[in-house]
Design an enzyme around this catalytic site. Structure first.
Site, mmCIF file in Angstrom:
data_model
loop_
_atom_site.group_PDB
_atom_site.id
_atom_site.type_symbol
_atom_site.label_atom_id
_atom_site.label_comp_id
_atom_site.label_asym_id
_atom_site.label_seq_id
_atom_site.Cartn_x
_atom_site.Cartn_y
_atom_site.Cartn_z
ATOM 1 N N LYS A 288 -1.425 -16.310 8.550
ATOM 2 C CA LYS A 288 -0.483 -15.488 9.315
ATOM 3 C C LYS A 288 0.423 -16.231 10.309
ATOM 4 C CE LYS A 288 -2.179 -10.950 8.404
ATOM 5 N NZ LYS A 288 -3.531 -10.600 7.977
ATOM 6 N N TYR B 74 -12.139 -7.062 7.113
ATOM 7 C CA TYR B 74 -11.022 -7.174 6.164
ATOM 8 C C TYR B 74 -10.759 -8.654 5.907
ATOM 9 C CZ TYR B 74 -6.478 -7.110 3.960
ATOM 10 O OH TYR B 74 -5.456 -7.307 3.079
ATOM 11 N N TYR C 175 0.813 -1.221 0.000
ATOM 12 C CA TYR C 175 0.000 0.000 0.000
ATOM 13 C C TYR C 175 0.844 1.268 0.000
ATOM 14 C CZ TYR C 175 -4.216 -2.752 0.595
ATOM 15 O OH TYR C 175 -5.248 -3.617 0.394
ATOM 16 N N ASP D 42 -13.047 -16.182 9.603
ATOM 17 C CA ASP D 42 -11.712 -15.818 9.132
ATOM 18 C C ASP D 42 -10.826 -15.560 10.357
ATOM 19 O OD1 ASP D 42 -9.426 -14.606 8.224
ATOM 20 O OD2 ASP D 42 -10.422 -13.228 6.849
HETATM 21 C C1 LIG Z 1 -4.155 -10.557 6.698
HETATM 22 C C2 LIG Z 1 -5.530 -11.055 6.597
HETATM 23 C C3 LIG Z 1 -5.997 -11.685 5.432
HETATM 24 C C4 LIG Z 1 -5.154 -11.813 4.183
HETATM 25 O O1 LIG Z 1 -4.016 -12.548 4.395
HETATM 26 P P1 LIG Z 1 -2.755 -12.388 3.382
HETATM 27 O O2 LIG Z 1 -1.791 -13.414 3.857
HETATM 28 O O3 LIG Z 1 -2.272 -10.975 3.577
HETATM 29 O O4 LIG Z 1 -3.269 -12.633 2.019
HETATM 30 C C5 LIG Z 1 -7.291 -12.162 5.435
HETATM 31 N N1 LIG Z 1 -8.084 -12.025 6.508
HETATM 32 C C6 LIG Z 1 -7.669 -11.429 7.639
HETATM 33 C C7 LIG Z 1 -8.592 -11.347 8.811
HETATM 34 C C8 LIG Z 1 -6.387 -10.909 7.727
HETATM 35 O O5 LIG Z 1 -5.992 -10.296 8.842
#
Ligand SMILES: *Cc1c(COP(=O)(O)O)cnc(C)c1O
Length: 420
Positions: free
Chosen positions: A271, A141, A14, A242
């Site tokens: 992550k 997100y 970004y 998520d």
């Molecule tokens: C970081 C994140 C993503 C995307 O993961 P990337 O490895 O950056 O593609 C999706 N959902 C949540 C909640 C995130 O924090």
């Protein structure tokens, strides 16, 4: 390091190529410290965006990577399997909420989300009741790829720029009740209304359980999540959790869904999965859902990335999960939470600060006005800490191994720099 080349030729996350902000050259990272090229050591408050939960260059993780490297770095996953993947998926099935027993390994968080959304679409297609909408929350997100972007908060994901490319999904008001507040039943009404109105078109609800991360660092009430689970059950809509940011202990529970005692139909992790060593993610669902997906015309789940199940990444993930299995993270995260509860309220007294909040190993300071990034970043580096705010949010999610003295350095730096 050739920082001029970096500024002129390399894109960072970004950033603008017209007005690039300075980047800090890091040469090594050990434990909770990042080492800059000039030898300066910074205490890391970010865990490299939620990922380096055990700290950098952890002996067990490094050893696992080296051992695996001598055997094989990668083999295709089509028609081939291997010990690191089998071990990892066994662990994931055992540690994730009840019923999640079928694992799809993917490359990154965004891809795990794409996979989850595709599973939901194929599920309904196979049942002969195709549905094409997702219901999600404002301030959410879910990543930067197209489908992930389409369920990310419209303002953050620039829906206006990508109009025509992005499918239009349904957004419900995000929860207003903070995690520690008293529950207010009105909080769920918009979500409940939208589900009632559109459920026949909705393949799945997708949300971040308990913590809305990049969309505003909002920590919301577990009852909201319990209500969502119940409503999804009532209307027969799939629930995708998520857990990419918060999974693996960050909120004080192994998975944030546990705060509400719920189990999703599909869960995404990423992550921290490899302890921040390399990219790997997983989408986990129930065998029953997987079987339905595969009973459709396609006869299989239509996804299979080149680097699926990368053995090197799986081996490191196994080592990271083994450290978690020793359960020290629980005391570590509880201690961080207690210290944040002690030290953040003082920051809230500052004029610039609107609100402070915390949960587990997450501390958030919301300001009245957006920060000047270049200025504040330099100020933090001068103070010997690595904290990277965005907009009105200064936040920390340090490695679990951070000591009390090191954590105080983070909160003191925030206090001093915001007190100007
Ligand atoms: C970081 C994140 C993503 C995307 O993961 P990337 O490895 O950056 O593609 C999706 N959902 C949540 C909640 C995130 O924090």
């Amino acid at each position: 390091m050739d920082l001029d080349f970096d500024q002129q030729h390399i894109w960072h996350p970004y950033t603008s190529t017209i007005t690039p902000l300075p980047c800090y050259p890091v040469t090594e990272a050990h434990g909770v410290y990042l080492t800059l090229e000039n030898g300066t050591q910074l205490i890391d408050g970010m865990s490299s965006w939620w990922s380096a939960i055990h700290g950098y260059n952890h002996p067990q993780l490094t050893a696992a990577a080296k051992t695996q490297l001598d055997k094989m770095s990668h083999v295709m996953f089509g028609g081939i399997t291997h010990q690191p993947a089998v071990d990892l998926c066994k662990k994931l099935v055992a540690m994730t909420p009840q019923g999640l027993d079928t694992v799809f390994l993917a490359d990154s968080g965004s891809v795990a989300v794409e996979v989850a959304l595709k599973m939901a679409l194929q599920y309904w297609h196979a049942k002969g009741e195709p549905k094409s909408k997702f219901l999600t929350l404002s301030h959410g997100y879910h990543g930067d790829t197209f489908a992930a972007m389409s369920v990310t908060d419209p303002d953050n994901s620039m829906h206006s720029i990508y109009k025509g490319f992005l499918p239009e999904h349904i957004f419900a008001d995000s929860p207003q009740c903070n995690f520690w507040d008293e529950w207010n039943e009105n909080d769920i009404s918009d979500f409940s209304n939208k589900l009632a109105q559109h459920h026949q078109q909705i393949a799945a609800v997708i949300l971040e359980p308990i913590v809305q991360g990049a969309g505003g660092m909002r920590l919301y009430h577990p009852t909201y999540l319990r209500r969502v689970r119940k409503l999804c059950d009532d209307y027969g809509v799939l629930l995708i959790a998520d857990e990419i940011a918060v999974g693996f202990g960050r909120t004080g529970k192994l998975f944030a869904c546990e705060h509400a005692n719920i189990s999703p139909d599909i869960m995404c992790v990423g992550k921290a999965l490899t302890g921040g060593y390399m990219t790997l993610s997983a989408t986990i669902t129930h065998k029953k859902i997987a079987d339905t997906v595969c009973s459709g015309d396609a006869g299989c789940f239509m996804h299979g990335p080149t680097f699926m199940g990368n053995p090197l990444a799986c081996a490191v993930a196994n080592a990271s999960l083994e450290i978690l299995e020793q359960n020290q993270w629980q005391q570590q995260v509880a201690a961080i939470e207690a210290q944040l509860a002690n030290e953040l309220p003082k920051i809230e007294t500052l004029e610039k600060v609107k609100q402070v909040r915390w949960l587990g190993a997450i501390g958030v300071i919301e300001l009245h006005q957006a920060v000047n990034m270049a200025e504040i970043q330099q100020a933090f580096v001068n103070a010997g800490v690595w904290i990277r705010p965005f907009g009105c949010l200064v936040y920390i999610m340090p490695p679990y191994i951070i000591t009390s003295a090191q954590l105080s350095r983070l909160t003191q730096a925030i206090y001093q720099i915001l007190n100007t």
